[in-house]
Scaffold this motif. Structure first.
Motif, PDB file in Angstrom:
ATOM      1  N   PRO A  17       0.839  -1.204   0.000  1.00  0.00           N
ATOM      2  CA  PRO A  17       0.000   0.000   0.000  1.00  0.00           C
ATOM      3  C   PRO A  17       0.872   1.251   0.000  1.00  0.00           C
ATOM      4  O   PRO A  17       1.815   1.358   0.780  1.00  0.00           O
ATOM      5  N   ARG A  18       0.540   2.192  -0.895  1.00  0.00           N
ATOM      6  CA  ARG A  18       1.326   3.421  -0.992  1.00  0.00           C
ATOM      7  C   ARG A  18       0.405   4.619  -1.149  1.00  0.00           C
ATOM      8  O   ARG A  18      -0.756   4.488  -1.553  1.00  0.00           O
ATOM      9  N   VAL A  19       0.957   5.798  -0.854  1.00  0.00           N
ATOM     10  CA  VAL A  19       0.180   7.029  -0.912  1.00  0.00           C
ATOM     11  C   VAL A  19       1.051   8.144  -1.464  1.00  0.00           C
ATOM     12  O   VAL A  19       2.282   8.118  -1.316  1.00  0.00           O
ATOM     13  N   ILE A  20       0.414   9.132  -2.114  1.00  0.00           N
ATOM     14  CA  ILE A  20       1.124  10.283  -2.647  1.00  0.00           C
ATOM     15  C   ILE A  20       0.212  11.498  -2.524  1.00  0.00           C
ATOM     16  O   ILE A  20      -1.021  11.357  -2.543  1.00  0.00           O
ATOM     17  N   ILE A  21       0.783  12.681  -2.359  1.00  0.00           N
ATOM     18  CA  ILE A  21      -0.033  13.896  -2.309  1.00  0.00           C
ATOM     19  C   ILE A  21      -0.636  14.151  -3.687  1.00  0.00           C
ATOM     20  O   ILE A  21       0.071  14.104  -4.698  1.00  0.00           O
ATOM     21  N   SER A  22      -1.938  14.387  -3.733  1.00  0.00           N
ATOM     22  CA  SER A  22      -2.605  14.651  -5.006  1.00  0.00           C
ATOM     23  C   SER A  22      -2.143  15.982  -5.582  1.00  0.00           C
ATOM     24  O   SER A  22      -2.048  16.982  -4.866  1.00  0.00           O
ATOM     25  N   ASN A  23      -1.860  15.968  -6.865  1.00  0.00           N
ATOM     26  CA  ASN A  23      -1.424  17.172  -7.572  1.00  0.00           C
ATOM     27  C   ASN A  23      -2.449  17.465  -8.663  1.00  0.00           C
ATOM     28  O   ASN A  23      -2.597  16.691  -9.609  1.00  0.00           O
ATOM     29  N   PHE A  24      -3.177  18.555  -8.529  1.00  0.00           N
ATOM     30  CA  PHE A  24      -4.283  18.847  -9.439  1.00  0.00           C
ATOM     31  C   PHE A  24      -3.882  19.747 -10.604  1.00  0.00           C
ATOM     32  O   PHE A  24      -4.732  20.148 -11.395  1.00  0.00           O
ATOM     33  N   GLY A  25      -2.605  20.049 -10.710  1.00  0.00           N
ATOM     34  CA  GLY A  25      -2.113  20.828 -11.847  1.00  0.00           C
ATOM     35  C   GLY A  25      -0.825  20.217 -12.332  1.00  0.00           C
ATOM     36  O   GLY A  25       0.264  20.718 -12.054  1.00  0.00           O
ATOM     37  N   MET A  26      -0.942  19.104 -13.073  1.00  0.00           N
ATOM     38  CA  MET A  26       0.212  18.273 -13.390  1.00  0.00           C
ATOM     39  C   MET A  26       1.355  19.042 -14.057  1.00  0.00           C
ATOM     40  O   MET A  26       2.518  18.847 -13.762  1.00  0.00           O
ATOM     41  N   GLN A  27       1.030  19.918 -14.996  1.00  0.00           N
ATOM     42  CA  GLN A  27       2.069  20.618 -15.760  1.00  0.00           C
ATOM     43  C   GLN A  27       2.163  22.092 -15.373  1.00  0.00           C
ATOM     44  O   GLN A  27       2.733  22.888 -16.121  1.00  0.00           O
ATOM     45  N   PHE A  28       1.598  22.479 -14.244  1.00  0.00           N
ATOM     46  CA  PHE A  28       1.583  23.877 -13.841  1.00  0.00           C
ATOM     47  C   PHE A  28       2.966  24.267 -13.323  1.00  0.00           C
ATOM     48  O   PHE A  28       3.450  23.721 -12.328  1.00  0.00           O
ATOM     49  N   CYS A  29       3.618  25.192 -14.003  1.00  0.00           N
ATOM     50  CA  CYS A  29       4.967  25.585 -13.609  1.00  0.00           C
ATOM     51  C   CYS A  29       5.238  27.017 -14.075  1.00  0.00           C
ATOM     52  O   CYS A  29       4.447  27.613 -14.813  1.00  0.00           O
TER      53      CYS A  29
END
Length: 280
Positions: A17-29
């Motif tokens: 089982p693994r977890v990651i912080i959700s990123n709602f702007g994948m290419q936002f830079c």
């Protein structure tokens, strides 16, 4: 049988089982003066429901995405590349509880956190079998109750669907947050019991003939019934549940990417220490 077949052909199967912080702007830079690009984290922060007693400062958490990871690598899968087959089991807002392609985007500021050691082969087989049981149960409830989004957010979030399995295997969990409601946890238990009875009835002749096909499935259903019944909830944190919640928060957010995460850890530790002083 699938895992055995893969291992017999020289493949490695890892389940965890693994977890990651959700990123709602994948290419936002943003483009820097030197021409390089700096990624801008786009996460959603929510209140944990805990506030520090001294100044009422609230503790926040960044919305995560979690699931049961299955990574397969070997001579046939990922041949010619260094990319194995990455799958992840969870209930999806798309409306189905199943194995999905592991599409977590790589972000320089976020990395996956393992919530347990990689399972042994025996536990990996059981975990995949339990995934099938949870999939049948969640999808059945969602269909018969006509739940929106396949029960996502009602039966639980992505974390909840995989945590039921990890909790059944290990008797504990490091996952945060767990947001299943009591109403639907009761329905999940009822449908697991119903499924067990159906398998016991349909598999009676198979068991009597000497086959052990149904027995391990029923045993895993019994473990899932117990884990569902004992699953912690982070919807309403009391002083008694704060201690365990604080520990799970620490492990789910191993790295303090955001200042608010570091602040939350400090607040939760302080509040948990107070609770521990009087309750333990």
């Amino acid at each position: 049988e699938l895992i055995q077949g893969l291992e017999d052909t020289g493949h490695t199967v890892q389940v965890c089982p693994r977890v990651i912080i959700s990123n709602f702007g994948m290419q936002f830079c943003v483009k820097e003066e030197d021409g390089s690009f700096t990624t801008i984290p786009t996460s959603v922060f929510l209140r944990t429901g805990i506030e520090r007693s001294s100044d009422s400062k609230p503790a926040y958490f960044a919305a995560p995405h979690g699931g049961m990871d299955v990574n397969i690598s070997g001579p046939l899968i990922g041949k010619g590349t260094n990319r194995p087959a990455w799958l992840q089991f969870y209930v999806s807002i798309g409306g189905l509880t199943c194995f999905h392609p592991d599409e977590d985007q790589d972000a320089p500021w976020a990395a996956k956190t393992s919530l347990a050691d990689i399972y042994s082969r025996e536990d990996a087989v059981r975990a995949i079998r339990m995934c099938a049981i949870v999939s049948i149960t969640f999808n059945r409830i969602a269909t018969e109750f006509n739940l929106p989004f396949g029960g996502y957010g009602i039966l639980g979030m992505c974390n909840d669907s995989s945590t039921l399995i990890d909790f059944a295997l290990r008797g504990q969990t490091n996952s945060y947050p767990l947001l299943s409601t009591g109403r639907y946890l009761n329905h999940i238990v009822s449908y697991l019991i119903k499924y067990k009875k159906e398998l016991s009835s349909s598999g009676k002749s198979v068991v009597e003939s000497g086959s052990k096909v149904v027995e391990p499935v029923i045993n895993d259903i019994l473990c899932l019934i117990k884990s569902t019944s004992q699953l912690p909830s982070d919807l309403h944190i009391s002083p008694a549940t704060l201690i365990g919640m604080s520990s799970r928060y620490e492990k789910s957010y191993g790295g303090s990417i955001f200042e608010s995460t570091a602040d939350a850890k400090s607040i939760l530790r302080e509040m948990a220490d107070t609770a521990r002083e009087y309750l333990e």
